[in-house]
Scaffold this motif. Structure first.
Motif, PDB file in Angstrom:
ATOM      1  N   ASP A 127       0.845  -1.195   0.000  1.00  0.00           N
ATOM      2  CA  ASP A 127       0.000   0.000   0.000  1.00  0.00           C
ATOM      3  C   ASP A 127       0.882   1.246   0.000  1.00  0.00           C
ATOM      4  N   VAL A 128       1.487   1.520  -1.166  1.00  0.00           N
ATOM      5  CA  VAL A 128       2.372   2.684  -1.267  1.00  0.00           C
ATOM      6  C   VAL A 128       2.032   3.553  -2.482  1.00  0.00           C
ATOM      7  N   GLY A 129       0.788   3.533  -2.908  1.00  0.00           N
ATOM      8  CA  GLY A 129       0.384   4.392  -4.016  1.00  0.00           C
ATOM      9  C   GLY A 129       0.983   4.008  -5.345  1.00  0.00           C
ATOM     10  N   LEU A 130       0.904   2.734  -5.704  1.00  0.00           N
ATOM     11  CA  LEU A 130       1.469   2.236  -6.952  1.00  0.00           C
ATOM     12  C   LEU A 130       0.695   2.738  -8.165  1.00  0.00           C
ATOM     13  N   PHE A 131       1.342   2.668  -9.324  1.00  0.00           N
ATOM     14  CA  PHE A 131       0.646   2.919 -10.578  1.00  0.00           C
ATOM     15  C   PHE A 131      -0.458   1.883 -10.758  1.00  0.00           C
ATOM     16  N   GLY A 132      -1.471   2.250 -11.538  1.00  0.00           N
ATOM     17  CA  GLY A 132      -2.446   1.290 -12.040  1.00  0.00           C
ATOM     18  C   GLY A 132      -2.109   0.992 -13.488  1.00  0.00           C
ATOM     19  N   PRO A 133      -2.752  -0.015 -14.099  1.00  0.00           N
ATOM     20  CA  PRO A 133      -2.437  -0.354 -15.494  1.00  0.00           C
ATOM     21  C   PRO A 133      -2.540   0.830 -16.461  1.00  0.00           C
ATOM     22  N   LYS A 134      -3.588   1.629 -16.329  1.00  0.00           N
ATOM     23  CA  LYS A 134      -3.770   2.771 -17.227  1.00  0.00           C
ATOM     24  C   LYS A 134      -2.638   3.785 -17.063  1.00  0.00           C
ATOM     25  N   GLY A 135      -2.289   4.097 -15.821  1.00  0.00           N
ATOM     26  CA  GLY A 135      -1.234   5.074 -15.576  1.00  0.00           C
ATOM     27  C   GLY A 135       0.126   4.605 -16.045  1.00  0.00           C
ATOM     28  N   ARG A 136       0.382   3.309 -15.951  1.00  0.00           N
ATOM     29  CA  ARG A 136       1.685   2.785 -16.347  1.00  0.00           C
ATOM     30  C   ARG A 136       1.784   2.534 -17.840  1.00  0.00           C
ATOM     31  N   LEU A 137       0.728   1.957 -18.431  1.00  0.00           N
ATOM     32  CA  LEU A 137       0.804   1.518 -19.820  1.00  0.00           C
ATOM     33  C   LEU A 137       0.155   2.475 -20.816  1.00  0.00           C
ATOM     34  N   GLY A 138      -0.745   3.305 -20.320  1.00  0.00           N
ATOM     35  CA  GLY A 138      -1.421   4.215 -21.232  1.00  0.00           C
ATOM     36  C   GLY A 138      -2.674   3.633 -21.853  1.00  0.00           C
ATOM     37  N   PHE A 139      -2.992   2.400 -21.517  1.00  0.00           N
ATOM     38  CA  PHE A 139      -4.239   1.779 -21.969  1.00  0.00           C
ATOM     39  C   PHE A 139      -4.714   0.836 -20.870  1.00  0.00           C
ATOM     40  N   GLU A 140      -5.937   0.355 -20.997  1.00  0.00           N
ATOM     41  CA  GLU A 140      -6.490  -0.461 -19.923  1.00  0.00           C
ATOM     42  C   GLU A 140      -7.481  -1.484 -20.452  1.00  0.00           C
ATOM     43  N   HIS A 141      -7.790  -2.441 -19.603  1.00  0.00           N
ATOM     44  CA  HIS A 141      -8.800  -3.459 -19.862  1.00  0.00           C
ATOM     45  C   HIS A 141      -9.209  -3.964 -18.477  1.00  0.00           C
ATOM     46  N   PRO A 142     -10.488  -4.215 -18.244  1.00  0.00           N
ATOM     47  CA  PRO A 142     -10.894  -4.671 -16.909  1.00  0.00           C
ATOM     48  C   PRO A 142     -10.108  -5.876 -16.400  1.00  0.00           C
ATOM     49  N   ALA A 143      -9.674  -6.752 -17.298  1.00  0.00           N
ATOM     50  CA  ALA A 143      -8.943  -7.948 -16.882  1.00  0.00           C
ATOM     51  C   ALA A 143      -7.535  -7.638 -16.394  1.00  0.00           C
ATOM     52  N   MET A 144      -7.068  -6.417 -16.625  1.00  0.00           N
ATOM     53  CA  MET A 144      -5.731  -6.032 -16.181  1.00  0.00           C
ATOM     54  C   MET A 144      -5.706  -5.644 -14.703  1.00  0.00           C
TER      55      MET A 144
END
Length: 261
Positions: A127-144
């Motif tokens: 719990d240190v405020g990590l990136f989420g898939p969208k923030g890291r990769l620039g795209f997303e999908h619910p399965a990510m």
């Protein structure tokens, strides 16, 4: 932008020398996230030192520090110490001595990576405020989405084969996601190391997380990742961006071809 060790304020280099017992500094030859990245040798041994003072660099290094302190797995270098002096954030990491991993087909280093991936796949994100898939990769999908700690940059430059086993360095882009995302992001590095896209997928199938992903989700991931790097490579002359555009493109093409076969 990387700068020379001698450009640091004397107060900073003295503090490091006091902790290491000397200040013989050798710059790192890879990576560019930190303004200072050197191996410092002294009477107390060797320490890998990162330092930053511009706002972006400090935020990035502070994030890496928090993640590294939270990761207790055997594959992550330990944080030995850190301090702030003269406007600089300075972090001393366990020095990892050894060659970068060879990810080519049949390399024994693949077994070490396989073991590390199994460990990471079962490591809950701190719990240190990590990136989420969208923030890291620039795209997303619910399965990510997921609760697993993902390094996201397991290229050979961040994998060091030490006498104590494989060490994964540079956690500056750590992300909270589903465990298969780490495996999908590894595909281009395997291709760049000599695997075909089919060989890369076959090797990754050793990990249980790979079998949990719907093929259509992998198709979507491969396509969006290839599109991202193709755009980046058109906007930059950097060779590594062209490489990633090539490798991600090979994987995307392979999945489209398989789908239409």
């Amino acid at each position: 932008m990387r700068i020379d060790w001698t450009a640091l304020p004397e107060a900073v280099t003295k503090e490091v020398a006091d902790r290491v017992g000397g200040s013989h500094a050798v710059p790192a030859v890879t990576g560019d996230h930190a303004e200072i990245a050197v191996t410092v040798t002294g009477a107390n041994g060797q320490v890998f030192v990162k330092a930053a003072h511009i706002d972006f660099g400090v935020r990035s290094l502070r994030f890496e520090l928090r993640v590294s302190e939270a990761v207790s797995g055997s594959h992550s270098p330990a944080v030995k110490w850190h301090f702030e002096e003269a406007g600089w954030l300075v972090v001393g990491f366990e020095h990892c001595s050894g060659p970068h991993a060879d990810l080519s087909p049949e390399s024994p280093d693949l077994d070490l990576l396989d073991e590390a991936l199994a460990t990471l796949g079962n490591t809950r994100a701190p719990d240190v405020g990590l990136f989420g898939p969208k923030g890291r990769l620039g795209f997303e999908h619910p399965a990510m989405d997921g609760d697993t700690l993902i390094h996201t940059d397991l290229g050979p430059a961040n994998l060091i084969v030490t006498p104590r086993g494989l060490r994964i360095v540079d956690w500056a882009m750590a992300t909270k996601a589903a465990p298969w995302v780490e495996l999908a992001m590894l595909v281009p590095w395997l291709i760049g190391s000599g695997h075909t896209a089919e060989q890369a997928e076959k090797w990754l199938a050793r990990q249980s997380a790979w079998g949990t992903v719907n093929p259509s989700v992998l198709d979507d991931f491969a396509t969006k990742n290839a599109e991202k790097w193709a755009l980046k490579s058109r906007q930059s002359a950097a060779g590594w961006m062209r490489d990633l555009a090539d490798w991600t493109g090979q994987w995307s093409t392979c999945r489209r071809t398989s789908e239409n076969a």
